[in-house]
Design a protein around this motif. Structure first.
Motif, PDB file in Angstrom:
ATOM      1  N   UNK A  10       5.225  -1.035   8.137  1.00 42.27           N
ATOM      2  CA  UNK A  10       6.570  -1.126   7.585  1.00 42.27           C
ATOM      3  C   UNK A  10       6.503  -1.538   6.114  1.00 42.27           C
ATOM      4  N   UNK A  11       5.626  -2.465   5.782  1.00 43.04           N
ATOM      5  CA  UNK A  11       5.472  -2.891   4.386  1.00 43.04           C
ATOM      6  C   UNK A  11       4.970  -1.758   3.513  1.00 43.04           C
ATOM      7  N   UNK A  12       3.993  -0.995   4.020  1.00 41.50           N
ATOM      8  CA  UNK A  12       3.443   0.125   3.254  1.00 41.50           C
ATOM      9  C   UNK A  12       4.504   1.192   3.048  1.00 41.50           C
ATOM     10  N   UNK A  13       5.299   1.465   4.077  1.00 43.30           N
ATOM     11  CA  UNK A  13       6.367   2.459   3.945  1.00 43.30           C
ATOM     12  C   UNK A  13       7.433   1.991   2.958  1.00 43.30           C
ATOM     13  N   UNK A  14       7.731   0.706   2.963  1.00 44.90           N
ATOM     14  CA  UNK A  14       8.720   0.169   2.034  1.00 44.90           C
ATOM     15  C   UNK A  14       8.234   0.313   0.596  1.00 44.90           C
ATOM     16  N   UNK A  15       6.958  -0.024   0.364  1.00 49.39           N
ATOM     17  CA  UNK A  15       6.389   0.100  -0.985  1.00 49.39           C
ATOM     18  C   UNK A  15       6.359   1.560  -1.406  1.00 49.39           C
ATOM     19  N   UNK A  16       5.949   2.448  -0.505  1.00 50.09           N
ATOM     20  CA  UNK A  16       5.894   3.876  -0.824  1.00 50.09           C
ATOM     21  C   UNK A  16       7.286   4.408  -1.139  1.00 50.09           C
ATOM     22  N   UNK A  17       8.276   3.992  -0.387  1.00 51.55           N
ATOM     23  CA  UNK A  17       9.646   4.429  -0.642  1.00 51.55           C
ATOM     24  C   UNK A  17      10.152   3.934  -1.981  1.00 51.55           C
ATOM     25  N   UNK A  18       9.831   2.694  -2.314  1.00 48.90           N
ATOM     26  CA  UNK A  18      10.258   2.146  -3.598  1.00 48.90           C
ATOM     27  C   UNK A  18       9.605   2.896  -4.749  1.00 48.90           C
ATOM     28  N   UNK A  19       8.333   3.200  -4.611  1.00 46.06           N
ATOM     29  CA  UNK A  19       7.637   3.963  -5.644  1.00 46.06           C
ATOM     30  C   UNK A  19       8.217   5.368  -5.777  1.00 46.06           C
TER      31      UNK A  19
END
Length: 175
Positions: A9-18
């Motif tokens: 979930x953290x990785x997806x959140x960071x990827x989405x923000x980027x």
């Protein structure tokens, strides 16, 4: 096992923000197309002509954008620090249609070409020998080892002998 979904979930959140930030960053440096560009646009690369936009300050030194700007400017206008390319080599003579059609005329053309090459060699040796002799004299005055001076003098003698042999074997008209 609970750490894995949290990390995902953290990785997806960071990827989405980027992903959301990326198009805005790109748009910031995309130039607005002017109706009359000072330089015609490069084929397939209109961004290169107008980068950075006129309403935006040029990037500061040491930033990746400064390097990209420098590369774009060098591509458009050349490298101002590069020495000019000077070519004083004349275009090679081409045989005429008559010379190509007649074997004897073509042989005469080849003979003229060979004579020009040999004359250029003799001229280059004539220009270089005084410089070599000056270098040997300067080396002798500086105390260069006798064996090194002997090698240089041998090269001068070899050039003189080769020049004399060329002049003897291929006398040029008017010489």
């Amino acid at each position: 096992m609970k750490a894995m979904p949290m990390a995902l979930a953290g990785a997806l959140t960071v990827a989405g923000a980027l992903w959301l930030a990326w198009p805005q960053e790109q748009e910031r440096y995309r130039p607005a197309r002017a109706s009359a560009a000072p330089n015609p646009p490069a084929a397939g690369r209109p961004w290169l002509d107008d980068w950075p936009p006129a309403n935006q300050a040029k990037p500061g030194a040491g930033t990746p954008l400064a390097a990209a700007h420098s590369l774009a400017q060098t591509h458009l206008h050349g490298d101002p620090d590069a020495p000019p390319i000077a070519r004083d080599i004349p275009a090679p003579a081409r045989p005429t249609a008559q010379e190509l059609a007649d074997p004897k005329a073509y042989q005469a053309f080849e003979a003229r070409q060979n004579a020009q090459v040999l004359a250029a060699y003799v001229k280059a040796v004539d220009e270089e020998l005084p410089r070599l002799r000056e270098d040997i004299a300067r080396g002798r005055a500086m105390g260069i080892a006798a064996d090194q001076l002997a090698r240089a003098e041998e090269k001068v003698r070899a050039l003189e002998n080769m020049r004399a042999q060329l002049v003897k074997d291929h006398p040029a008209p008017g010489r």
